[in-house]
Write a protein that holds these residues in place. Sequence first.
Motif, PDB file in Angstrom:
ATOM      1  N   VAL A  45      28.147  71.967  49.357  1.00  0.00           N
ATOM      2  CA  VAL A  45      28.563  73.363  49.255  1.00  0.00           C
ATOM      3  C   VAL A  45      29.802  73.476  48.373  1.00  0.00           C
ATOM      4  O   VAL A  45      29.892  74.355  47.503  1.00  0.00           O
ATOM      5  N   ALA A  46      30.760  72.578  48.585  1.00  0.00           N
ATOM      6  CA  ALA A  46      31.989  72.606  47.787  1.00  0.00           C
ATOM      7  C   ALA A  46      31.682  72.418  46.304  1.00  0.00           C
ATOM      8  O   ALA A  46      32.266  73.088  45.445  1.00  0.00           O
ATOM      9  N   GLU A  47      30.765  71.516  45.996  1.00  0.00           N
ATOM     10  CA  GLU A  47      30.402  71.302  44.598  1.00  0.00           C
ATOM     11  C   GLU A  47      29.740  72.542  44.004  1.00  0.00           C
ATOM     12  O   GLU A  47      30.042  72.936  42.875  1.00  0.00           O
ATOM     13  N   ALA A  48      28.823  73.152  44.764  1.00  0.00           N
ATOM     14  CA  ALA A  48      28.152  74.346  44.268  1.00  0.00           C
ATOM     15  C   ALA A  48      29.149  75.463  43.983  1.00  0.00           C
ATOM     16  O   ALA A  48      29.072  76.134  42.940  1.00  0.00           O
ATOM     17  N   VAL A  49      30.099  75.662  44.883  1.00  0.00           N
ATOM     18  CA  VAL A  49      31.113  76.704  44.693  1.00  0.00           C
ATOM     19  C   VAL A  49      31.929  76.418  43.442  1.00  0.00           C
ATOM     20  O   VAL A  49      32.197  77.311  42.624  1.00  0.00           O
ATOM     21  N   GLN A  50      32.338  75.165  43.272  1.00  0.00           N
ATOM     22  CA  GLN A  50      33.128  74.800  42.099  1.00  0.00           C
ATOM     23  C   GLN A  50      32.340  74.995  40.813  1.00  0.00           C
ATOM     24  O   GLN A  50      32.871  75.496  39.810  1.00  0.00           O
ATOM     25  N   ARG A  51      31.071  74.609  40.826  1.00  0.00           N
ATOM     26  CA  ARG A  51      30.224  74.785  39.638  1.00  0.00           C
ATOM     27  C   ARG A  51      30.081  76.261  39.272  1.00  0.00           C
ATOM     28  O   ARG A  51      30.142  76.634  38.097  1.00  0.00           O
ATOM     29  N   VAL A  52      29.871  77.100  40.267  1.00  0.00           N
ATOM     30  CA  VAL A  52      29.710  78.531  40.014  1.00  0.00           C
ATOM     31  C   VAL A  52      30.981  79.107  39.398  1.00  0.00           C
ATOM     32  O   VAL A  52      30.925  79.901  38.447  1.00  0.00           O
ATOM     33  N   LYS A  53      32.131  78.706  39.919  1.00  0.00           N
ATOM     34  CA  LYS A  53      33.396  79.196  39.371  1.00  0.00           C
ATOM     35  C   LYS A  53      33.567  78.773  37.915  1.00  0.00           C
ATOM     36  O   LYS A  53      33.970  79.562  37.064  1.00  0.00           O
ATOM     37  N   GLU A  54      33.244  77.535  37.625  1.00  0.00           N
ATOM     38  CA  GLU A  54      33.364  77.037  36.252  1.00  0.00           C
ATOM     39  C   GLU A  54      32.412  77.757  35.310  1.00  0.00           C
ATOM     40  O   GLU A  54      32.776  78.097  34.174  1.00  0.00           O
ATOM     41  N   LEU A  55      31.189  78.001  35.759  1.00  0.00           N
ATOM     42  CA  LEU A  55      30.178  78.608  34.895  1.00  0.00           C
ATOM     43  C   LEU A  55      30.365  80.099  34.693  1.00  0.00           C
ATOM     44  O   LEU A  55      29.680  80.697  33.861  1.00  0.00           O
ATOM     45  N   SER A  56      31.297  80.698  35.439  1.00  0.00           N
ATOM     46  CA  SER A  56      31.576  82.121  35.216  1.00  0.00           C
ATOM     47  C   SER A  56      32.266  82.323  33.874  1.00  0.00           C
ATOM     48  O   SER A  56      32.241  83.415  33.307  1.00  0.00           O
ATOM     49  N   THR A  57      32.879  81.266  33.344  1.00  0.00           N
ATOM     50  CA  THR A  57      33.567  81.365  32.053  1.00  0.00           C
ATOM     51  C   THR A  57      33.079  80.333  31.040  1.00  0.00           C
ATOM     52  O   THR A  57      33.490  80.355  29.891  1.00  0.00           O
ATOM     53  N   GLN A  58      32.222  79.411  31.471  1.00  0.00           N
ATOM     54  CA  GLN A  58      31.712  78.370  30.588  1.00  0.00           C
ATOM     55  C   GLN A  58      30.194  78.438  30.529  1.00  0.00           C
ATOM     56  O   GLN A  58      29.566  79.110  31.336  1.00  0.00           O
TER      57      GLN A  58
END
Length: 310
Positions: A45-58
């Motif tokens: 879950v932590a990885e998914a949340v981090q990935r989503v945050k990163e992909l909001s701008t990348q």
Amino acid sequence: MDMDGDWPLPRPNTLLKIDQRPVDSSLSKTSSIASTFSSLATPVVAEAVQRVKELSTQSDAEGFHQLRIAFRKLRALYWAYSPYLGKEATAQATEEFKRLAALAGGTRDWDIAGDLLEAAQESRASIALLVAAAREKRAQAVVHSQTMIKSDDVEAFLNDVLLRAQTTLQSSCDDLPVRAFAEERVRRAQRALQKRSRRAARSETAQEENQTAHEENLHDVRKAGKKLRYLLEFFQPVIKGGHDRTIKDLTSVQNMLGQFNDIAASETLIRGASFNEIPAEIVQESLQWLEKQKGRSMRAASRWVRALAS
């Protein structure tokens, strides 16, 4: 190839808190079913949340790919614990995991299609126009994914669904050791893979009559293999025997089936897309090239599946 479902998302300002203590990587056979779920699900879950945050701008291709994998792992984990989570709760959560994975996968699918078209371009220079068009489709998919996958909403959903699962499991199996449970779920996943492999092996002999059915059966084998591999990776510390070789073999099969799936999915993607500025004969030329590559890849994948079936 890869059902959209709806999940009532709590608003970001009412985030539910989950257990954020460091995960104990040394799971043991005496760990409870409930505590093991928490330890396994929390880092994914932590990885998914981090990935989503990163992909909001990348728009990194590997980022979208890893996000899709995280949701697939969560689907496998929820399937494993479904006897205690309940049919309805499992279905609701996994449907949303699948929807989010599909949204992340749109960009990844066009990345793969673009790479394949670049390979085709080496012998068919005219396909360069379609390569450029595919890259534009990829850019559009990035915008769609970033618009539809809101980091606050995804984090709220994942916090909520994990807390619900933890609460359910703590009330029903907090005192039950995980080992027998994990071994039974792995055995069930193994039987499902064997069954689908045999079905695919049978359909290979009749693929001239119904190639679509054989393709779908190969896709089912791929999904079943992924589920088993993820479960072995999750439960390896608590189940009997070493499974490194099995995981390695499954990875090899998945790579072969993945190559076939990439080509088949790219063909479907291009057939379903509109390329108004590209001459129809160029699109058709690319499809003919993909069809030829798919045939070769299907034969190779089928050999691996026959080995699994036996």
